[in-house]
Motif scaffolding. Structure first.
Motif, PDB file in Angstrom:
ATOM      1  N   LEU A 650       3.735  12.240   6.721  1.00  0.00           N
ATOM      2  CA  LEU A 650       4.838  12.702   7.732  1.00  0.00           C
ATOM      3  C   LEU A 650       4.546  11.851   9.131  1.00  0.00           C
ATOM      4  CD1 LEU A 650       4.977  16.599   7.501  1.00  0.00           C
ATOM      5  CD2 LEU A 650       6.430  15.037   6.611  1.00  0.00           C
ATOM      6  N   ARG A 651       3.379  11.593   9.564  1.00  0.00           N
ATOM      7  CA  ARG A 651       3.333  10.769  10.678  1.00  0.00           C
ATOM      8  C   ARG A 651       3.916   9.368  10.391  1.00  0.00           C
ATOM      9  NH1 ARG A 651      -1.991  13.340  10.652  1.00  0.00           N
ATOM     10  NH2 ARG A 651      -2.342  14.845  12.590  1.00  0.00           N
ATOM     11  N   ARG A 652       3.432   8.798   9.291  1.00  0.00           N
ATOM     12  CA  ARG A 652       3.927   7.196   8.845  1.00  0.00           C
ATOM     13  C   ARG A 652       5.408   7.484   8.798  1.00  0.00           C
ATOM     14  NH1 ARG A 652      -0.233   4.033   7.698  1.00  0.00           N
ATOM     15  NH2 ARG A 652      -2.518   5.069   7.456  1.00  0.00           N
ATOM     16  N   GLN A 653       5.883   8.313   8.056  1.00  0.00           N
ATOM     17  CA  GLN A 653       7.255   8.401   7.884  1.00  0.00           C
ATOM     18  C   GLN A 653       8.169   8.287   9.198  1.00  0.00           C
ATOM     19  OE1 GLN A 653       9.567  10.822   4.616  1.00  0.00           O
ATOM     20  NE2 GLN A 653       9.497  12.036   6.634  1.00  0.00           N
ATOM     21  N   PHE A 654       7.729   9.361  10.188  1.00  0.00           N
ATOM     22  CA  PHE A 654       8.246   9.485  11.247  1.00  0.00           C
ATOM     23  C   PHE A 654       8.113   7.805  12.077  1.00  0.00           C
ATOM     24  CE2 PHE A 654       8.124   9.975  16.163  1.00  0.00           C
ATOM     25  CZ  PHE A 654       9.249  10.508  16.195  1.00  0.00           C
ATOM     26  N   VAL A 661      14.289   2.513  15.251  1.00  0.00           N
ATOM     27  CA  VAL A 661      15.434   3.195  16.047  1.00  0.00           C
ATOM     28  C   VAL A 661      15.061   2.760  17.656  1.00  0.00           C
ATOM     29  CG1 VAL A 661      16.469   5.226  17.004  1.00  0.00           C
ATOM     30  CG2 VAL A 661      15.843   5.006  14.385  1.00  0.00           C
ATOM     31  N   GLY A 662      13.685   2.909  18.007  1.00  0.00           N
ATOM     32  CA  GLY A 662      13.483   2.686  19.332  1.00  0.00           C
ATOM     33  C   GLY A 662      13.875   1.138  19.760  1.00  0.00           C
ATOM     34  N   LEU A 704      19.605   8.688  13.958  1.00  0.00           N
ATOM     35  CA  LEU A 704      18.913   9.632  15.004  1.00  0.00           C
ATOM     36  C   LEU A 704      18.909  10.862  14.360  1.00  0.00           C
ATOM     37  CD1 LEU A 704      17.947   8.999  18.111  1.00  0.00           C
ATOM     38  CD2 LEU A 704      19.603   7.533  16.951  1.00  0.00           C
ATOM     39  N   ASP A 705      19.767  11.486  13.550  1.00  0.00           N
ATOM     40  CA  ASP A 705      19.484  12.676  12.867  1.00  0.00           C
ATOM     41  C   ASP A 705      18.674  12.648  11.801  1.00  0.00           C
ATOM     42  OD1 ASP A 705      21.930  13.551  14.434  1.00  0.00           O
ATOM     43  OD2 ASP A 705      23.384  13.031  12.918  1.00  0.00           O
ATOM     44  N   LEU A 706      18.427  11.667  11.225  1.00  0.00           N
ATOM     45  CA  LEU A 706      17.127  11.551  10.135  1.00  0.00           C
ATOM     46  C   LEU A 706      15.833  11.526  11.051  1.00  0.00           C
ATOM     47  CD1 LEU A 706      16.112  11.041   7.388  1.00  0.00           C
ATOM     48  CD2 LEU A 706      16.380   8.557   7.938  1.00  0.00           C
ATOM     49  N   LEU A 707      15.765  10.925  12.273  1.00  0.00           N
ATOM     50  CA  LEU A 707      14.415  10.960  12.870  1.00  0.00           C
ATOM     51  C   LEU A 707      14.282  12.451  13.403  1.00  0.00           C
ATOM     52  CD1 LEU A 707      12.665   8.957  13.785  1.00  0.00           C
ATOM     53  CD2 LEU A 707      13.630   8.769  15.814  1.00  0.00           C
ATOM     54  N   GLU A 708      15.425  13.126  13.742  1.00  0.00           N
ATOM     55  CA  GLU A 708      15.295  14.472  14.168  1.00  0.00           C
ATOM     56  C   GLU A 708      14.540  15.501  13.356  1.00  0.00           C
ATOM     57  OE1 GLU A 708      15.303  16.108  16.903  1.00  0.00           O
ATOM     58  OE2 GLU A 708      16.709  15.080  18.383  1.00  0.00           O
ATOM     59  N   GLN A 709      15.147  15.205  11.983  1.00  0.00           N
ATOM     60  CA  GLN A 709      14.830  15.864  10.824  1.00  0.00           C
ATOM     61  C   GLN A 709      13.217  15.534  10.492  1.00  0.00           C
ATOM     62  OE1 GLN A 709      17.428  14.890   7.469  1.00  0.00           O
ATOM     63  NE2 GLN A 709      19.202  15.500   8.351  1.00  0.00           N
ATOM     64  N   ASN A 722       0.221  11.171  16.987  1.00  0.00           N
ATOM     65  CA  ASN A 722       0.601  10.166  15.823  1.00  0.00           C
ATOM     66  C   ASN A 722       0.270   8.773  16.185  1.00  0.00           C
ATOM     67  OD1 ASN A 722       1.894   8.565  14.041  1.00  0.00           O
ATOM     68  ND2 ASN A 722       3.822   9.762  13.890  1.00  0.00           N
ATOM     69  N   LYS A 723      -0.516   8.157  15.785  1.00  0.00           N
ATOM     70  CA  LYS A 723      -1.205   7.177  16.205  1.00  0.00           C
ATOM     71  C   LYS A 723      -0.454   5.719  15.567  1.00  0.00           C
ATOM     72  CE  LYS A 723      -4.595   6.845  12.503  1.00  0.00           C
ATOM     73  NZ  LYS A 723      -6.145   6.663  11.930  1.00  0.00           N
ATOM     74  N   HIS A 724       0.584   5.909  14.771  1.00  0.00           N
ATOM     75  CA  HIS A 724       1.178   4.962  14.176  1.00  0.00           C
ATOM     76  C   HIS A 724       2.355   4.325  14.967  1.00  0.00           C
ATOM     77  CE1 HIS A 724      -1.390   5.628  10.778  1.00  0.00           C
ATOM     78  NE2 HIS A 724      -0.975   6.934  10.543  1.00  0.00           N
ATOM     79  N   THR A 725       2.884   5.120  16.048  1.00  0.00           N
ATOM     80  CA  THR A 725       3.874   4.563  16.878  1.00  0.00           C
ATOM     81  C   THR A 725       3.726   4.956  18.263  1.00  0.00           C
ATOM     82  OG1 THR A 725       6.252   4.737  17.205  1.00  0.00           O
ATOM     83  CG2 THR A 725       5.119   6.875  16.552  1.00  0.00           C
ATOM     84  N   ASN A 726       4.189   4.349  19.309  1.00  0.00           N
ATOM     85  CA  ASN A 726       3.997   4.408  20.646  1.00  0.00           C
ATOM     86  C   ASN A 726       5.554   5.544  21.014  1.00  0.00           C
ATOM     87  OD1 ASN A 726       1.650   3.270  21.150  1.00  0.00           O
ATOM     88  ND2 ASN A 726       2.755   1.172  21.317  1.00  0.00           N
ATOM     89  N   TYR A 727       6.313   5.519  20.054  1.00  0.00           N
ATOM     90  CA  TYR A 727       7.741   6.151  20.530  1.00  0.00           C
ATOM     91  C   TYR A 727       7.471   7.693  19.979  1.00  0.00           C
ATOM     92  CZ  TYR A 727      10.048   1.663  20.645  1.00  0.00           C
ATOM     93  OH  TYR A 727      10.127   0.339  21.117  1.00  0.00           O
ATOM     94  N   THR A 728       7.802   8.524  21.198  1.00  0.00           N
ATOM     95  CA  THR A 728       7.871   9.985  20.808  1.00  0.00           C
ATOM     96  C   THR A 728       9.390  10.468  20.637  1.00  0.00           C
ATOM     97  OG1 THR A 728       8.291  10.827  23.110  1.00  0.00           O
ATOM     98  CG2 THR A 728       6.110  10.454  22.244  1.00  0.00           C
ATOM     99  N   MET A 729       9.645  11.523  20.176  1.00  0.00           N
ATOM    100  CA  MET A 729      11.033  11.869  19.992  1.00  0.00           C
ATOM    101  C   MET A 729      12.018  12.234  21.283  1.00  0.00           C
ATOM    102  SD  MET A 729      12.979  12.425  17.367  1.00  0.00           S
ATOM    103  CE  MET A 729      14.856  12.035  17.992  1.00  0.00           C
ATOM    104  N   GLU A 730      10.893  12.400  22.269  1.00  0.00           N
ATOM    105  CA  GLU A 730      11.469  12.670  23.664  1.00  0.00           C
ATOM    106  C   GLU A 730      12.095  11.246  24.207  1.00  0.00           C
ATOM    107  OE1 GLU A 730      12.861  14.201  27.257  1.00  0.00           O
ATOM    108  OE2 GLU A 730      12.104  15.253  25.286  1.00  0.00           O
ATOM    109  N   HIS A 731      11.194  10.216  23.890  1.00  0.00           N
ATOM    110  CA  HIS A 731      11.547   8.843  24.309  1.00  0.00           C
ATOM    111  C   HIS A 731      13.000   8.320  23.704  1.00  0.00           C
ATOM    112  CE1 HIS A 731       7.047   7.679  25.302  1.00  0.00           C
ATOM    113  NE2 HIS A 731       7.844   8.538  26.355  1.00  0.00           N
TER     114      HIS A 731
END
Length: 906
Positions: A650-654, A661-662, A704-709, A722-731
């Motif tokens: 799930l971490r890698r997928q997000f 997206v970012g 964006l909707d996919l990322l929210e899911q 999540n060490k695989h990305t610097n982007y959070t959903m908040e960002h």
């Protein structure tokens, strides 16, 4: 001289370069050229000639009487040219050459020629009308000449809604008679036969003179006589026709009717000025009403949004923790609903509110109105401050929820661990106090005493082994207290009971040892094998109990590394089982050896091993239990390993989606910034391009909707890093909201530029020139200039600037003193420099016309001259007039007009 003898036999009156009918001031000649004039067969219809004679004679006399004279016979009295020249002087207000007073034919011809030359000097081309025909008394030519004069001096300058001459007069009649039943003015002949149109014109302007509702369409003679008599008596319009002349002909003469009607037009010209003034006021009021409606909408929307922010912030700032994970997870779900459902519409409302505010300010500038200042607390800055406070509260809320869930999860784990260890300890201590209090040593044999001593030593060893468990129970209880566990009271009560019991056991153990040692001297033998068994069985039994406890111990992990560490420790434990099994067999072998010796020596053993309660059956039973718990532990660890692998997926997928997206959002933000600076093509092209760009952004929303899911799955799995990305959903959310707001603002800027261009009459070339100049001096390409760059831009466009003038201009383009000038402010300034708009003085002048030159106006006058809604609008807002000439009900239109434009126009 005028060409009086053209080759053709048609008559043209007016400039030969006339327009196309209903057009501008040159249309009279074309109109006359298109008429079915009386000269087609050089004959006049007798009825028409009669009507023209009466009408033209009366019209001429209405002017000649100002000079103290009149005519009786139109084709005789103008033959010497004297009264003709006098007529022209009266109606034009100019002096003609001195007439010749001789009686000879040549003198008369010369006088008529002077009159005809004057007519020609006014831009009228006369064809086939010569002085000789007038001098000879040619009725047709004389009537034609008088008609030409009437057209030039009474009809040609009539203008209604950009029409003139006949069409303008006809349109004026249609507009004035439109509200009246049985009146339908379509021409200047048949439409006037029943007399109702004449009466309607009078009633529209002077309703007190005509009782229109009493007139009947089937009584035209009465109607006509009524209108003609009232006009002559009250309006100073001489009677030009008899009712019988009009009713008695199939089609009344058009020129006679036009002449008569033109007199009504000029009589009511003051009312026409009032109507023009009323139209100007209506236009200004309509703009003001629309602006007030927009202001009210802004105030209402701003209040609603601020109220929502005010209600939401306390909810986001509420950090009171719940007692259970379920309650905290419900709060987290409520927060997710807020982010997904409740906040996005408010983001759109905030953006739309800013757009509406900018559009309103643009409309106010374009209509020369003062800028809109929202009521206190509802400024755009107030909304932005409130929104910033909201996002600050929101930022820490989700982090607090997740941390609190972690804390409660750890609390539940510790509480369960406390209950498990406490239950084990309580089961072990059950009956121990009774055993320690038993005085069996008083009647025991020496061998029994020795056995009791050894048994007590074994118990002390067992007691010491349980010390760690008691300390662990106390430590767990202390940690639960420090973490504010909701059921700490029961935990503390149970822990205190265990500690008190433990102290009692220690005291009882010491007392029993002292009692046993006191009698130990009397004891001699002890079965060494039983003693060895007991000494080895006790720690082994304790090891098995600890092993069972560890194998049943709950665990909580969040990463692959943590579960792999537990699996490694479990594998290490399993590696010790062969040695433990050998120890078990060795202990059992001791027991078997004791039995073998007793049997071989015919010794009867009474009861179980006197030194321990740990029988071989107990050892085997617990060993079997350990063997059963090991695979169960294997399965639990493997299940957790699978769960952590799923979480890693799930971490890698997000991260994979977020890392797309970012950067996409960042790229689009940069592209919008570049587009807003370049702005190539017409404003409509730019607007179309931006809207297509906006649609492409909106079409990206499913990503964006996919990322929210995916983020929802991560949170449901309680994944906190999540060490695989610097982007959070908040960002991502903040970036997306900023992207939508930026493109909407950019589109609104172009729409406002179009609004400014169209309202101010700025050409596309001027707008492009403005843009090119602005971009050239926008050195940093940020969409705004500092004061130095703006000064350079003004100088480049031809301004000669001193400090005082430049400071004045900066106060206009930068009212907030930010030190920056936007493109919208620049084109607003340039448009004001090159265009004109309605002013307070113009509106005051219009009201003065409606008021009949008075310094005040009454409610009755407003209701008569303006549409109902706009009349009531003025009445409700005008202050009472306080001047020395005030009358009851007088209203101050001057202060009202200046208020429409702000104090700066006073």
């Amino acid at each position: 001289m005028v060409d009086y003898h053209a080759a053709n036999q048609s008559y043209q009156y007016g400039p030969s370069s006339g327009g196309n009918g209903a057009g501008g001031g040159g249309s009279m000649g074309d109109y006359m050229a298109q008429e079915d004039d009386w000269d087609r067969d050089l004959l006049l219809d007798p009825a028409w000639e009669k009507q023209q004679r009466k009408t033209f004679t009366a019209w001429c006399n209405s002017h000649l009487r100002k000079a103290g004279t009149q005519i009786e016979n139109i084709d005789e009295d103008f033959r010497d040219g004297l009264k003709l020249m006098l007529l022209l002087e009266v109606i034009s207000g100019e002096r003609l050459p001195k007439p010749e007073r001789g009686k000879m034919r040549v003198h008369k011809i010369n006088n008529v020629n002077k009159a005809l030359d004057f007519i020609a000097s006014k831009g009228v081309k006369l064809v086939s009308i010569g002085a000789e025909e007038i001098v000879d008394g040619n009725a047709k030519m004389t009537l034609g000449m008088i008609w030409t004069i009437i057209l030039r001096f009474a009809i040609q300058d009539i203008s209604v809604e950009e029409t003139s001459a006949k069409e303008g007069l006809l349109l004026w009649c249609q507009r004035k008679t439109a509200p009246y039943k049985n009146v339908n003015v379509q021409n200047f002949h048949i439409s006037w036969k029943d007399g109702l149109a004449f009466n309607a014109l009078i009633h529209r302007h002077r309703p007190e003179l005509i009782e229109y509702d009493k007139l009947r369409k089937d009584d035209p003679v009465t109607n006509l006589n009524n209108a003609f008599e009232v006009a002559e008596k009250y309006l100073d319009i001489p009677k030009m026709l008899d009712a019988e002349d009009i009713v008695g002909t199939l089609r009344p003469d058009e020129k006679a009717i036009m002449t008569y009607v033109s007199c009504f037009y000029h009589a009511f010209s003051g009312a026409q000025k009032a109507e023009t003034a009323a139209n100007r006021i209506c236009k200004v009021l309509a703009v003001n009403q629309e602006n007030e409606h927009l202001m009210e909408d802004y105030e209402r929307l701003a209040s609603d949004l601020l109220e929502w922010i005010r209600r939401t912030i306390p909810w986001l700032e509420d950090r009171v923790p719940q007692k259970t994970i379920q309650e905290m997870q419900q709060k987290l779900e409520d927060f997710r609903d807020y982010r997904r459902v409740h906040k996005p519409p408010k983001v759109q409302e905030k953006c739309q509110l800013e757009i509406n505010f900018n559009t309103l300010q643009t409309k106010l500038r374009l209509s020369n109105r003062p800028a809109f200042m929202p009521s206190e607390g509802r400024m755009v800055s107030d909304i932005n401050n409130g929104w910033q406070h909201l996002e600050q509260a929101e930022k820490g809320y989700e982090e607090w929820l997740l941390n609190e869930i972690r804390r409660l999860e750890r609390l539940d784990h510790l509480a369960e661990k406390f209950r498990q260890k406490a239950s084990i300890h309580e089961a072990w201590t059950d009956g121990k106090e009774a055993m320690l209090k038993h005085r069996d040593y008083e009647t025991a044999t020496l061998s029994d005493i020795k056995a009791l001593i050894r048994k007590h030593e074994a118990f002390e060893s067992d007691l010491a082994a349980h010390q760690d468990r008691v300390e662990q129970i106390a430590a767990i209880a202390q940690e639960l207290n420090e973490l504010d566990y909701y059921d700490s009271h029961n935990v503390n009560t149970r822990c205190q009971k265990i500690c008190d019991q433990w102290d009692a056991l220690g005291s009882l153990t010491q007392s029993r040892r002292e009692a046993l040692e006191k009698t130990e001297k009397q004891l001699e033998t002890i079965d060494q094998l039983h003693l060895e068994y007991a000494k080895r069985a006790a720690p082994f039994n304790n090891w098995m109990e600890s092993a069972m406890e560890d194998l049943q111990d709950m665990f909580i992990v969040h990463t692959i590394e943590e579960i792999e560490g537990l699996i490694s420790a479990h594998d290490q434990f399993k590696s010790t089982l062969p040695d433990a099994d050998r120890e078990r067999e060795a202990i059992l072998a001791i027991h078997k050896e004791a039995q073998r010796i007793a049997e071989s020596n015919h010794i009867k053993l009474l009861g179980s091993n006197p030194y321990t309660t740990v029988t071989p059956q107990i050892i085997n039973s617990k060993w079997e239990k350990v063997q059963q718990l090991v695979p169960k532990r294997d399965h639990a660890l493997l299940d957790e390993q699978s769960k952590q692998q799923s979480n890693e997926h799930l971490r890698r997928q997000f991260a994979s989606q977020a890392n797309i997206v970012g950067p996409w959002i960042q790229t689009k933000m940069e592209e919008i910034g570049r587009i807003s600076i370049e702005m190539n093509g017409t404003l409509e092209d730019q607007l179309s391009h931006l809207k297509r760009y906006e649609r492409s952004i909106v079409d990206y929303k499913p990503n964006l909707d996919l990322l929210e899911q995916q983020h929802q799955l991560i949170q449901e799995a309680l994944i906190f890093d999540n060490k695989h990305t610097n982007y959070t959903m908040e960002h991502i959310r903040v970036g997306w909201e900023q992207l939508l707001t930026t493109i909407a603002r950019t589109i609104n800027e172009v729409e406002n530029q179009i609004l400014t261009r169209d309202a101010k009459g700025i050409s596309q070339e001027q707008m492009q020139e403005f843009r090119a100049s602005f971009n050239h001096f926008d050195k940093k390409q940020t969409g705004s200039m500092d004061s130095d760059d703006f000064r350079a831009l003004l100088i480049s466009t031809g301004y000669s600037l001193g400090d005082a003038e430049f400071n004045r201009i900066m106060s206009v383009v930068d009212p907030n003193h930010s030190g920056l000038v936007t493109f919208q402010a620049f084109i607003d300034f340039m448009s004001r420099e090159t265009t004109d708009t309605d002013t307070a003085d113009q509106v005051i002048a219009s009201f003065k016309v409606l008021a009949g030159d008075k310094n005040f106006i009454t409610a009755e006058e407003l209701r008569r001259e303006l549409p109902p809604d706009q009349a009531e609008y003025c009445i409700a807002r005008m202050a009472p007039y306080q001047g020395p000439d005030a009358v009851p009900g007088a209203l101050d239109y001057k202060s009202f007009s200046t208020a429409l434009y702000g104090e700066s126009d006073l």
